[in-house]
Design a protein around this motif. Structure first.
Motif, mmCIF file in Angstrom:
data_model
loop_
_atom_site.group_PDB
_atom_site.id
_atom_site.type_symbol
_atom_site.label_atom_id
_atom_site.label_comp_id
_atom_site.label_asym_id
_atom_site.label_seq_id
_atom_site.Cartn_x
_atom_site.Cartn_y
_atom_site.Cartn_z
ATOM 1 N N PHE A 88 0.832 -1.203 0.000
ATOM 2 C CA PHE A 88 0.000 0.000 0.000
ATOM 3 C C PHE A 88 0.867 1.254 0.000
ATOM 4 N N ALA A 89 1.888 1.279 0.838
ATOM 5 C CA ALA A 89 2.793 2.432 0.888
ATOM 6 C C ALA A 89 3.479 2.634 -0.457
ATOM 7 N N ALA A 90 3.951 1.550 -1.043
ATOM 8 C CA ALA A 90 4.619 1.648 -2.342
ATOM 9 C C ALA A 90 3.660 2.161 -3.413
ATOM 10 N N THR A 91 2.406 1.728 -3.345
ATOM 11 C CA THR A 91 1.413 2.173 -4.323
ATOM 12 C C THR A 91 1.123 3.665 -4.174
ATOM 13 N N VAL A 92 0.945 4.116 -2.947
ATOM 14 C CA VAL A 92 0.711 5.546 -2.701
ATOM 15 C C VAL A 92 1.884 6.353 -3.261
ATOM 16 N N LEU A 93 3.090 5.915 -2.963
ATOM 17 C CA LEU A 93 4.284 6.640 -3.439
ATOM 18 C C LEU A 93 4.392 6.619 -4.955
ATOM 19 N N ALA A 94 4.133 5.468 -5.559
ATOM 20 C CA ALA A 94 4.229 5.372 -7.018
ATOM 21 C C ALA A 94 3.184 6.251 -7.704
ATOM 22 N N LEU A 95 1.950 6.213 -7.209
ATOM 23 C CA LEU A 95 0.903 7.044 -7.825
ATOM 24 C C LEU A 95 1.185 8.537 -7.639
ATOM 25 N N ALA A 96 1.615 8.917 -6.439
ATOM 26 C CA ALA A 96 1.968 10.324 -6.219
ATOM 27 C C ALA A 96 3.135 10.715 -7.110
ATOM 28 N N GLY A 97 4.132 9.848 -7.207
ATOM 29 C CA GLY A 97 5.290 10.131 -8.053
ATOM 30 C C GLY A 97 4.913 10.289 -9.509
ATOM 31 N N LEU A 98 4.076 9.383 -10.008
ATOM 32 C CA LEU A 98 3.640 9.487 -11.404
ATOM 33 C C LEU A 98 2.821 10.755 -11.639
ATOM 34 N N GLY A 99 1.995 11.120 -10.661
ATOM 35 C CA GLY A 99 1.219 12.358 -10.790
ATOM 36 C C GLY A 99 2.108 13.583 -10.860
ATOM 37 N N PHE A 100 3.089 13.655 -9.959
ATOM 38 C CA PHE A 100 4.017 14.788 -9.995
ATOM 39 C C PHE A 100 4.815 14.797 -11.297
ATOM 40 N N LEU A 101 5.268 13.625 -11.752
ATOM 41 C CA LEU A 101 5.999 13.568 -13.020
ATOM 42 C C LEU A 101 5.131 14.044 -14.182
ATOM 43 N N GLY A 102 3.895 13.570 -14.227
ATOM 44 C CA GLY A 102 3.003 13.968 -15.315
ATOM 45 C C GLY A 102 2.758 15.461 -15.350
ATOM 46 N N PHE A 103 2.480 16.029 -14.179
ATOM 47 C CA PHE A 103 2.250 17.470 -14.117
ATOM 48 C C PHE A 103 3.542 18.226 -14.444
ATOM 49 N N GLY A 104 4.664 17.711 -13.964
ATOM 50 C CA GLY A 104 5.953 18.349 -14.253
ATOM 51 C C GLY A 104 6.268 18.367 -15.738
#
Length: 128
Positions: free
Chosen positions: A4-20
């Motif tokens: 669950f922690a890894a999923t939260v981090l991966a989704l947040a990371g992908l979101g920040f990357l996409g917006f970036g």
């Protein structure tokens, strides 16, 4: 800390990357719905600060998802960044009375990831 922690981090990371990526490639287009535009120097600043910051955060959060020892600090970063953005967005809305549809989506993201990272930290409170 587990899946669950890894999923939260991966989704947040992908979101920040996409917006970036989006704001690096087309800052005026991405920010037009909220009324932000600027001079050529201002556009460079938007690309550098918003685009660069989002890309760096996204890459770091993906690394945190991958490396179990980094998950707890990564979750604290997700909680602090999203919680801080949401708190100041809500403060700004309260101060100005300004509310546009974009804020609904932004707050859903920010409050959602604040809650998800808090839950992941709570679930892993005995780990790492």
């Amino acid at each position: 800390m587990g899946r669950f922690a890894a999923t939260v981090l991966a989704l947040a990371g992908l979101g920040f990357l996409g917006f970036g990526i989006a704001i690096t490639l087309d800052p005026a287009g991405v920010l037009a719905p909220v009324g932000i535009s600027g001079t050529p120097a201002g556009v460079v600043e938007l690309q550098a600060f918003y685009g660069g910051l989002e890309l760096g955060l996204g890459a770091f959060l993906l690394a945190c998802a991958w490396c179990p020892a980094w998950r707890k600090p990564g979750l604290w970063l997700v909680l602090g960044v999203n919680g801080g953005i949401a708190a100041v967005r809500l403060l700004g809305i309260a101060q100005t009375g300004e509310y546009i549809p974009f804020f609904t989506y932004a707050l859903a993201w920010e409050l959602g990831f604040t809650a998800a990272s808090a839950l992941a930290l709570w679930r892993g409170r005995g780990a790492g």
